[in-house]
Design a protein around this motif. Structure first.
Motif, mmCIF file in Angstrom:
data_model
loop_
_atom_site.group_PDB
_atom_site.id
_atom_site.type_symbol
_atom_site.label_atom_id
_atom_site.label_comp_id
_atom_site.label_asym_id
_atom_site.label_seq_id
_atom_site.Cartn_x
_atom_site.Cartn_y
_atom_site.Cartn_z
ATOM 1 N N ALA A 108 0.843 -1.194 0.000
ATOM 2 C CA ALA A 108 0.000 0.000 0.000
ATOM 3 C C ALA A 108 0.881 1.249 0.000
ATOM 4 O O ALA A 108 1.859 1.315 0.713
ATOM 5 N N PRO A 109 0.558 2.230 -0.808
ATOM 6 C CA PRO A 109 1.356 3.458 -0.849
ATOM 7 C C PRO A 109 1.105 4.311 0.384
ATOM 8 O O PRO A 109 0.139 4.093 1.116
ATOM 9 N N PRO A 110 1.960 5.315 0.632
ATOM 10 C CA PRO A 110 1.741 6.193 1.776
ATOM 11 C C PRO A 110 0.380 6.871 1.756
ATOM 12 O O PRO A 110 -0.189 7.167 2.805
ATOM 13 N N ALA A 111 -0.142 7.103 0.562
ATOM 14 C CA ALA A 111 -1.430 7.795 0.439
ATOM 15 C C ALA A 111 -2.597 6.816 0.365
ATOM 16 O O ALA A 111 -3.593 7.064 -0.311
ATOM 17 N N ALA A 112 -2.472 5.693 1.073
ATOM 18 C CA ALA A 112 -3.506 4.656 0.989
ATOM 19 C C ALA A 112 -4.889 5.201 1.299
ATOM 20 O O ALA A 112 -5.867 4.882 0.611
ATOM 21 N N TYR A 113 -5.007 6.021 2.332
ATOM 22 C CA TYR A 113 -6.332 6.517 2.707
ATOM 23 C C TYR A 113 -6.842 7.572 1.741
ATOM 24 O O TYR A 113 -8.050 7.758 1.614
ATOM 25 N N SER A 114 -5.958 8.264 1.051
ATOM 26 C CA SER A 114 -6.411 9.171 0.000
ATOM 27 C C SER A 114 -7.136 8.379 -1.077
ATOM 28 O O SER A 114 -8.204 8.773 -1.565
ATOM 29 N N ASN A 164 -2.484 8.248 11.258
ATOM 30 C CA ASN A 164 -2.417 9.694 11.043
ATOM 31 C C ASN A 164 -3.107 10.092 9.744
ATOM 32 O O ASN A 164 -3.786 11.120 9.671
ATOM 33 N N ASP A 165 -2.904 9.287 8.720
ATOM 34 C CA ASP A 165 -3.506 9.550 7.418
ATOM 35 C C ASP A 165 -5.031 9.518 7.525
ATOM 36 O O ASP A 165 -5.729 10.433 7.068
ATOM 37 N N ALA A 166 -5.560 8.462 8.164
ATOM 38 C CA ALA A 166 -7.011 8.303 8.269
ATOM 39 C C ALA A 166 -7.645 9.457 9.032
ATOM 40 O O ALA A 166 -8.605 10.092 8.564
ATOM 41 N N ILE A 169 -14.460 7.870 12.837
ATOM 42 C CA ILE A 169 -13.649 6.714 12.457
ATOM 43 C C ILE A 169 -13.341 5.930 13.728
ATOM 44 O O ILE A 169 -12.853 6.498 14.705
ATOM 45 N N TYR A 170 -13.643 4.648 13.717
ATOM 46 C CA TYR A 170 -13.337 3.755 14.835
ATOM 47 C C TYR A 170 -12.160 2.863 14.419
ATOM 48 O O TYR A 170 -12.286 2.087 13.467
ATOM 49 N N TRP A 171 -11.058 3.019 15.126
ATOM 50 C CA TRP A 171 -9.842 2.287 14.771
ATOM 51 C C TRP A 171 -9.854 0.895 15.387
ATOM 52 O O TRP A 171 -10.105 0.735 16.575
ATOM 53 N N TYR A 172 -9.569 -0.108 14.557
ATOM 54 C CA TYR A 172 -9.470 -1.488 15.026
ATOM 55 C C TYR A 172 -8.007 -1.906 14.973
ATOM 56 O O TYR A 172 -7.416 -1.916 13.895
ATOM 57 N N SER A 173 -7.406 -2.159 16.148
ATOM 58 C CA SER A 173 -8.038 -2.220 17.462
ATOM 59 C C SER A 173 -7.071 -1.632 18.488
ATOM 60 O O SER A 173 -5.979 -1.180 18.130
#
Length: 226
Positions: free
Chosen positions: A121-127, A177-179, A194-198
């Protein structure tokens, strides 16, 4: 029967939700109706029509008991690249007015997410992920006149399993951080949580342990137990 069996009465499920709300009056902010109904591992032989019937029964009863409780519908697994048609099927079966918030589960780790961005996955995965949410989910909601409805990402994360099925802890931190950076910047105005798992990795000792750290399911935590 089995926990993922669809062979139960919708009214029985609604009764159960009513009992929960009445047991804890004023203490329940929201109820998410089922977990990943688009995935047979959690609702076998599921289809949008079946889930929508369940959602309608749940919503109607919850609002009768306490109109302030938020009903969260969908909770779909990987829907931006896996099954956006499930959301479309929900709307086609009349789900629009039977959930207050749409929930989706989307992950930014690799290589399991190769459907979008390949490996790694690239650094900009969440983008990329957020763009996919706009193109594949919000577009459906807008088509059915529901584009302003809130969206909660009730599961996301990145595993740090060894052996090529995870990311480094530094990459996991970058993903978090991205998300949340996108959330704070309002990249998707409808996305409010956004709920982070886990929180913690799985047990390192005892039955079912993963001493070698190779099982992704045990390695989504941001802390390690000791």
């Amino acid at each position: 029967g089995e926990f993922n069996s669809p062979n139960f009465s919708d009214e029985d499920y609604a009764d159960y939700l009513q009992q929960i709300i009445e047991r804890y009056p004023g203490k329940i902010e929201a109820i998410e109706v089922w977990n990943e109904p688009s995935y047979s591992g959690f609702l076998s032989n599921s289809d949008p029509a079946r889930y929508t019937r369940l959602l309608k029964a749940a919503y109607t009863r919850v609002k009768q008991v306490d109109a302030n409780v938020i009903v969260v519908g969908g909770s779909l697994y990987g829907s931006v690249y896996n099954n956006p048609d499930f959301l479309r099927g929900m709307y086609e079966n009349g789900a629009k007015n039977y959930f207050d918030v749409f929930a989706t589960h989307e992950y930014g780790d690799t290589p399991a997410r190769a459907e979008i961005w390949g490996e790694p996955a690239p650094p900009a995965a969440y983008s990329i992920l957020f763009t996919s949410i706009k193109n594949n989910l919000i577009s459906i909601m807008e088509a059915f006149g529901d584009g302003a409805k809130q969206i909660w990402m009730t599961e996301t994360g990145a595993n740090t399993a060894k052996g090529g099925n995870g990311v480094t802890e530094a990459q996991q931190a970058q993903a978090m951080n991205d998300a949340y950076g996108h959330l704070k910047r309002g990249t998707i105005p409808q996305l409010k949580r956004i709920y982070w798992y886990s929180w913690s990795d799985g047990w390192t000792n005892g039955p079912g342990n993963d001493a070698n750290g190779t099982n992704p399911e045990w390695k989504y935590g941001i802390v390690t137990p000791n």
